[in-house]
Design a protein around this motif. Structure first.
Motif, PDB file in Angstrom:
ATOM      1  N   ILE A 165       0.878  -1.216  -0.051  1.00  0.00           N
ATOM      2  CA  ILE A 165       0.043  -0.104   0.083  1.00  0.00           C
ATOM      3  C   ILE A 165       0.882   1.249  -0.131  1.00  0.00           C
ATOM      4  N   PRO A 166       1.980   1.291   0.854  1.00  0.00           N
ATOM      5  CA  PRO A 166       2.659   2.401   0.749  1.00  0.00           C
ATOM      6  C   PRO A 166       3.527   2.847  -0.567  1.00  0.00           C
ATOM      7  N   ALA A 167       3.844   1.584  -1.254  1.00  0.00           N
ATOM      8  CA  ALA A 167       4.363   1.808  -2.497  1.00  0.00           C
ATOM      9  C   ALA A 167       3.412   2.434  -3.466  1.00  0.00           C
ATOM     10  N   PHE A 168       1.982   1.861  -3.687  1.00  0.00           N
ATOM     11  CA  PHE A 168       1.245   2.497  -4.421  1.00  0.00           C
ATOM     12  C   PHE A 168       0.833   3.929  -4.189  1.00  0.00           C
ATOM     13  N   ALA A 169       0.782   4.204  -2.705  1.00  0.00           N
ATOM     14  CA  ALA A 169       0.616   5.624  -2.249  1.00  0.00           C
ATOM     15  C   ALA A 169       1.718   6.570  -2.810  1.00  0.00           C
ATOM     16  N   LYS A 170       2.930   6.006  -2.696  1.00  0.00           N
ATOM     17  CA  LYS A 170       4.067   6.918  -3.101  1.00  0.00           C
ATOM     18  C   LYS A 170       3.942   7.080  -4.713  1.00  0.00           C
ATOM     19  N   ALA A 171       3.470   6.303  -5.549  1.00  0.00           N
ATOM     20  CA  ALA A 171       3.444   6.194  -6.934  1.00  0.00           C
ATOM     21  C   ALA A 171       2.256   7.362  -7.146  1.00  0.00           C
ATOM     22  N   LEU A 172       1.085   7.149  -6.480  1.00  0.00           N
ATOM     23  CA  LEU A 172       0.164   8.277  -6.549  1.00  0.00           C
ATOM     24  C   LEU A 172       0.583   9.635  -6.379  1.00  0.00           C
ATOM     25  N   LYS A 173       1.061   9.710  -5.118  1.00  0.00           N
ATOM     26  CA  LYS A 173       1.826  10.961  -4.753  1.00  0.00           C
ATOM     27  C   LYS A 173       2.575  11.811  -5.720  1.00  0.00           C
ATOM     28  N   GLU A 174       3.636  10.787  -6.248  1.00  0.00           N
ATOM     29  CA  GLU A 174       4.463  11.186  -7.494  1.00  0.00           C
ATOM     30  C   GLU A 174       3.702  11.367  -8.995  1.00  0.00           C
ATOM     31  N   LYS A 175       2.314  11.136  -8.892  1.00  0.00           N
ATOM     32  CA  LYS A 175       1.493  11.530  -9.937  1.00  0.00           C
ATOM     33  C   LYS A 175       1.840  10.400 -11.102  1.00  0.00           C
ATOM     34  N   ARG A 176       2.206   9.095 -10.848  1.00  0.00           N
ATOM     35  CA  ARG A 176       2.748   8.466 -11.691  1.00  0.00           C
ATOM     36  C   ARG A 176       1.673   7.685 -12.683  1.00  0.00           C
ATOM     37  N   ASP A 177       1.580   7.286 -13.622  1.00  0.00           N
ATOM     38  CA  ASP A 177       0.679   6.632 -14.547  1.00  0.00           C
ATOM     39  C   ASP A 177       0.543   5.180 -14.107  1.00  0.00           C
ATOM     40  N   PRO A 178      -0.446   4.945 -13.608  1.00  0.00           N
ATOM     41  CA  PRO A 178      -0.740   3.390 -13.026  1.00  0.00           C
ATOM     42  C   PRO A 178      -0.513   2.338 -14.035  1.00  0.00           C
ATOM     43  N   ARG A 179      -0.497   2.676 -15.448  1.00  0.00           N
ATOM     44  CA  ARG A 179      -0.150   1.701 -16.223  1.00  0.00           C
ATOM     45  C   ARG A 179       1.504   1.608 -16.547  1.00  0.00           C
ATOM     46  N   GLU A 180       2.259   2.381 -15.972  1.00  0.00           N
ATOM     47  CA  GLU A 180       3.623   2.346 -16.036  1.00  0.00           C
ATOM     48  C   GLU A 180       4.211   1.031 -15.348  1.00  0.00           C
ATOM     49  N   ALA A 181       5.204   0.521 -15.940  1.00  0.00           N
ATOM     50  CA  ALA A 181       5.820  -0.713 -15.896  1.00  0.00           C
ATOM     51  C   ALA A 181       6.064  -1.236 -14.617  1.00  0.00           C
ATOM     52  N   ASP A 182       6.800  -0.289 -13.506  1.00  0.00           N
ATOM     53  CA  ASP A 182       6.920  -0.779 -12.252  1.00  0.00           C
ATOM     54  C   ASP A 182       5.705  -0.588 -11.459  1.00  0.00           C
ATOM     55  N   VAL A 183       4.903   0.071 -11.596  1.00  0.00           N
ATOM     56  CA  VAL A 183       3.457   0.174 -11.059  1.00  0.00           C
ATOM     57  C   VAL A 183       2.447  -1.196 -11.435  1.00  0.00           C
ATOM     58  N   GLN A 184       2.581  -1.424 -12.682  1.00  0.00           N
ATOM     59  CA  GLN A 184       2.069  -2.594 -13.290  1.00  0.00           C
ATOM     60  C   GLN A 184       2.527  -3.872 -12.476  1.00  0.00           C
ATOM     61  N   ALA A 185       4.007  -4.167 -12.307  1.00  0.00           N
ATOM     62  CA  ALA A 185       4.535  -4.869 -11.627  1.00  0.00           C
ATOM     63  C   ALA A 185       4.053  -5.062 -10.120  1.00  0.00           C
ATOM     64  N   LEU A 186       3.775  -4.149  -9.608  1.00  0.00           N
ATOM     65  CA  LEU A 186       3.430  -4.051  -8.237  1.00  0.00           C
ATOM     66  C   LEU A 186       1.720  -4.201  -8.115  1.00  0.00           C
ATOM     67  N   ALA A 187       1.150  -4.240  -9.311  1.00  0.00           N
ATOM     68  CA  ALA A 187      -0.139  -4.671  -9.372  1.00  0.00           C
ATOM     69  C   ALA A 187      -0.303  -6.118  -9.590  1.00  0.00           C
ATOM     70  N   HIS A 188       0.845  -6.655 -10.285  1.00  0.00           N
ATOM     71  CA  HIS A 188       0.887  -8.053 -10.556  1.00  0.00           C
ATOM     72  C   HIS A 188       1.056  -8.831  -9.179  1.00  0.00           C
ATOM     73  N   ARG A 189       2.003  -8.281  -8.465  1.00  0.00           N
ATOM     74  CA  ARG A 189       2.171  -8.876  -7.002  1.00  0.00           C
ATOM     75  C   ARG A 189       0.872  -8.921  -6.089  1.00  0.00           C
ATOM     76  N   TRP A 190       0.119  -7.808  -6.240  1.00  0.00           N
ATOM     77  CA  TRP A 190      -1.099  -7.645  -5.467  1.00  0.00           C
ATOM     78  C   TRP A 190      -1.999  -8.595  -6.250  1.00  0.00           C
ATOM     79  N   LEU A 191      -2.216  -8.758  -7.463  1.00  0.00           N
ATOM     80  CA  LEU A 191      -3.127  -9.797  -7.727  1.00  0.00           C
ATOM     81  C   LEU A 191      -2.796 -11.296  -7.555  1.00  0.00           C
ATOM     82  N   ASP A 192      -1.445 -11.448  -7.549  1.00  0.00           N
ATOM     83  CA  ASP A 192      -0.738 -12.971  -7.135  1.00  0.00           C
ATOM     84  C   ASP A 192      -1.603 -13.242  -6.028  1.00  0.00           C
ATOM     85  N   VAL A 193      -1.753 -12.591  -5.064  1.00  0.00           N
ATOM     86  CA  VAL A 193      -2.066 -12.624  -3.783  1.00  0.00           C
ATOM     87  C   VAL A 193      -3.411 -13.414  -3.695  1.00  0.00           C
ATOM     88  N   VAL A 194      -4.446 -12.901  -4.614  1.00  0.00           N
ATOM     89  CA  VAL A 194      -5.635 -13.541  -4.688  1.00  0.00           C
ATOM     90  C   VAL A 194      -5.894 -14.529  -5.864  1.00  0.00           C
TER      91      VAL A 194
END
Length: 247
Positions: A165-194
């Motif tokens: 969650i803090p990593a997502f919050a940091k990316a949001l604060k930096e106004k990163r596009d959620p489709r960027e590769a490293d944000v998507q990698a984080l999303a993959h990790r999140w989705l792998d949990v479920v």
């Protein structure tokens, strides 16, 4: 012909005088006539009609529906009963779902879980949300998966999300596009949990489940964010990052 006053009818039937007056006001049961002193008098025909009123009321008909049934141009008995069957099925379904909610809370209490107003309201809120977005079959599947996974595994899943969650919050604060590769990698990790929560063995069912999940995530973001204890703006950012992976 023998006649009865409203008090006598009330005494013999167990219905209050007030109820009989209400039936008269609703046009359901009019007295046959009035006595010289103005008392309402009922005869055999009115008592038979009262019997019909009470029988239909016991079946769950409203007073307006009873009046329609007893009218001269009333619909056929078959049509009336079919309408009532549909209504009763709806009532049974609502009661069954209410029973499931209460049983779920009772099971939590039986396992030693805390039951307070917040827990109860959250349980009901979650059940209502499920009914809005998932079919009965999908709800049954999710309940089964939840039982198979067990409360400990669900707790582990939430704990596994927590460091992300803090990593997502940091990316949001930096106004990163959620489709960027490293944000998507984080999303993959999140989705792998479920991973495995959708029935992958049935592609059509899996796709339908994903559609329902996507709709619930988009429309119920405030409620879900609160339940997961995540800031709403961060939760919505996570959902935006997950969206390409859930399509």
């Amino acid at each position: 012909m023998k006649s009865y006053t409203v008090t006598q009818v009330a005494r013999r039937t167990g219905i209050t005088v007030r109820t009989l007056h209400h039936y008269e006001a609703e046009g359901l049961l009019l007295p046959a006539r009035r006595s010289e002193k103005g008392y309402r008098l009922y005869e055999a025909a009115e008592l038979r009609r009262l019997q019909h009123v009470l029988a239909l009321k016991a079946l769950g008909f409203s007073l307006a529906e009873i009046r329609q049934c007893l009218a001269d141009a009333a619909p056929s008995l078959d049509a009336v009963l079919r309408q009532q069957i549909v209504r009763l099925r709806e009532v049974i379904m609502r009661q069954s779902k209410l029973l499931e909610r209460i049983e779920a809370v009772a099971n939590t209490a039986e396992r030693g879980g805390m039951i307070d107003a917040e827990t109860l309201l959250s349980s009901i809120e979650a059940s209502i949300m499920m009914e809005q977005y998932f079919t009965d079959e999908q709800q049954a599947f999710l309940r089964k998966r939840r039982q198979e996974i067990g409360p400990e595994r669900i707790k582990e899943m939430k704990e596994a999300w927590r460091p992300m969650i803090p990593a997502f919050a940091k990316a949001l604060k930096e106004k990163r596009d959620p489709r960027e590769a490293d944000v998507q990698a984080l999303a993959h990790r999140w989705l792998d949990v479920v991973r495995g929560i959708t029935p992958a063995e049935d592609a059509a069912a899996s796709q339908a489940m994903k559609g329902a999940l996507n709709e619930a995530l988009e429309k119920e973001a405030p409620t879900l964010a609160k339940r997961l204890d995540i800031d709403l703006d961060v939760f919505q950012y996570i959902c935006a990052a997950l969206k390409p992976l859930r399509s």
